[in-house]
Design an enzyme around this catalytic site. Structure first.
Site, PDB file in Angstrom:
ATOM      1  N   HIS A 137       0.358  -1.257  -0.004  1.00 31.91           N
ATOM      2  CA  HIS A 137      -0.436   0.037  -0.061  1.00 31.91           C
ATOM      3  C   HIS A 137       1.079   1.115   0.109  1.00 31.91           C
ATOM      4  CE1 HIS A 137      -3.603   2.995   1.538  1.00 31.91           C
ATOM      5  NE2 HIS A 137      -2.193   3.513   2.143  1.00 31.91           N
ATOM      6  N   GLU A 138       2.009   0.831   1.177  1.00 30.17           N
ATOM      7  CA  GLU A 138       2.818   2.467   0.902  1.00 30.17           C
ATOM      8  C   GLU A 138       2.997   2.284   0.339  1.00 30.17           C
ATOM      9  OE1 GLU A 138       2.064   4.683   2.779  1.00 30.17           O
ATOM     10  OE2 GLU A 138       0.632   3.727   4.397  1.00 30.17           O
ATOM     11  N   HIS A 176       1.521   4.164  -3.035  1.00 32.71           N
ATOM     12  CA  HIS A 176       1.224   5.964  -3.086  1.00 32.71           C
ATOM     13  C   HIS A 176       3.135   6.686  -3.049  1.00 32.71           C
ATOM     14  CE1 HIS A 176      -1.449   6.573  -0.360  1.00 32.71           C
ATOM     15  NE2 HIS A 176      -1.618   6.402   0.513  1.00 32.71           N
ATOM     16  N   GLU A 187      -5.764   6.909  -1.017  1.00 31.21           N
ATOM     17  CA  GLU A 187      -6.352   6.407  -0.150  1.00 31.21           C
ATOM     18  C   GLU A 187      -7.170   4.717  -0.991  1.00 31.21           C
ATOM     19  OE1 GLU A 187      -4.706   5.288   2.418  1.00 31.21           O
ATOM     20  OE2 GLU A 187      -3.625   7.309   2.112  1.00 31.21           O
TER      21      GLU A 187
END
Length: 350
Positions: free
Chosen positions: A158-159, A162, A261
């Site tokens: 997930h990071e 980003h 997100e």
């Protein structure tokens, strides 16, 4: 698939609107700075002609202000956010297992590994921050202890999503104007004698620059009064315009933050090939065992809290918010149950 395309289209449209507002702000401030550059009018007129001189003079102001504006936004991306968290580098020697896991996920994502750091906090959380050419993923010791291997992979993915999507840079561009209004990064900090001296010198230089357009002789009463009036008009006019234009940026930024997100959740889940791992990580961390602050963390948080995987930040204490402090918050996390629902839909889709 159609939903993802619509989401990305909304993100790009929102970002375009924010950047358009940024350009308007720069243009207005360039216009406010116009009287301070009377001395360049004659040389410019000699080069481009009298007719084009006013526009050229405005461009002489606009382009440097634009460059300064972009630099200022990028300046407060990585180092200012990382300064909020005492994280240490996680290398092959200091954290071999975490580092190997991280490098493996970067290879799967076909991207150069960003910097990896670990903060010695029991709160299970993580965040990514980056500039134009660099990025850092930060995880807490509590996150490593709270999650299984598959869940930790999902959160790291997930990071990395980003980072790959340039979310940190995008959110800095989106949040700079509100940060300037609330000054929560101390951009306009004038504490201390040294900074006061800088402001005094700057005021003196501005007075000299404006002197050709001021009435009376240099340092005369009429000249000083004219200078104070010009400063008041510039400061008050600029403040009003900045406040008016910040309002739509706040709304657009919060919408952009929520959308990104969802995108990072989906991209991270696809990267590890197991959306259920991210679902269990979200559910486990949302119900993490110690007391939540009374304030709704999704709508009120500062520093890196809004960048974290879940928006309760990395502090294991409920630090009270100073009610006298004025802040304009642009980041917003979608409710965890909505993120979980989207991921469960992805499970069915895959």
């Amino acid at each position: 698939m159609e939903r993802d395309r619509n989401l990305m289209r909304d993100i790009l449209l929102t970002l375009a609107l924010i950047l358009a507002i940024d350009a308007v702000v720069v243009g207005v401030f360039a216009l406010l700075a116009y009287p301070w550059l009377t001395f360049v009018h004659a040389p410019i007129a000699a080069v481009v002609g009298t007719t084009a001189a006013p526009v050229a003079r405005w461009l002489v102001v606009f382009l440097p202000v634009l460059a300064l504006f972009v630099w200022a936004q990028l300046r407060f991306t990585r180092q200012e956010l990382l300064a909020d968290v005492p994280a240490g580098d996680a290398t092959r020697d200091t954290h071999p297992d975490l580092h190997a896991r991280f490098v493996r996920l970067c290879k799967q994502a076909d991207m150069q590994p960003p910097d990896l750091a670990v903060v010695d906090r029991d709160v299970p959380n993580s965040f990514a921050v980056g500039g134009v050419t660099n990025a850092t993923v930060v995880v807490s010791e509590g996150l490593r202890d709270a999650l299984s291997d598959d869940e930790l992979d999902a959160v790291l993915a997930h990071e990395l999503a980003h980072v790959k999507n340039r979310d940190a840079t995008v959110m800095t561009l989106a949040s700079f104007l509100p940060a300037l209004v609330s000054d929560d990064r101390k951009i306009l900090n004038v504490d201390g004698g040294a900074n006061l001296l800088v402001w005094f010198v700057l005021t003196f230089v501005l007075y000299l620059l404006a002197s050709p357009s001021l009435p009376g002789a240099l340092f005369s009463v009429s000249s000083v009064v004219g200078f104070v009036t010009l400063v008041a008009i510039s400061v008050l006019g600029g403040g009003i315009i900045l406040g008016v234009l910040t309002a739509p940026v706040v709304l657009l930024s919060r919408r952009l933050s929520e959308s990104r997100e969802f995108v990072a959740d989906r991209a991270g889940a696809v990267l590890v090939g197991d959306p259920s791992a991210l679902v269990t990580a979200l559910e486990k961390l949302s119900d993490r065992g110690f007391e939540l602050p009374d304030t709704d963390a999704r709508t009120h948080y500062t520093g890196v809290d809004g960048l974290c995987f879940l928006p309760y930040g990395l502090d294991d204490t409920d630090a009270s918010t100073d009610e006298d402090t004025f802040t304009v918050e642009t980041r917003s996390h979608p409710p965890t149950h909505e993120r979980v629902a989207n991921l469960r839909a992805l499970v069915d889709e895959l």
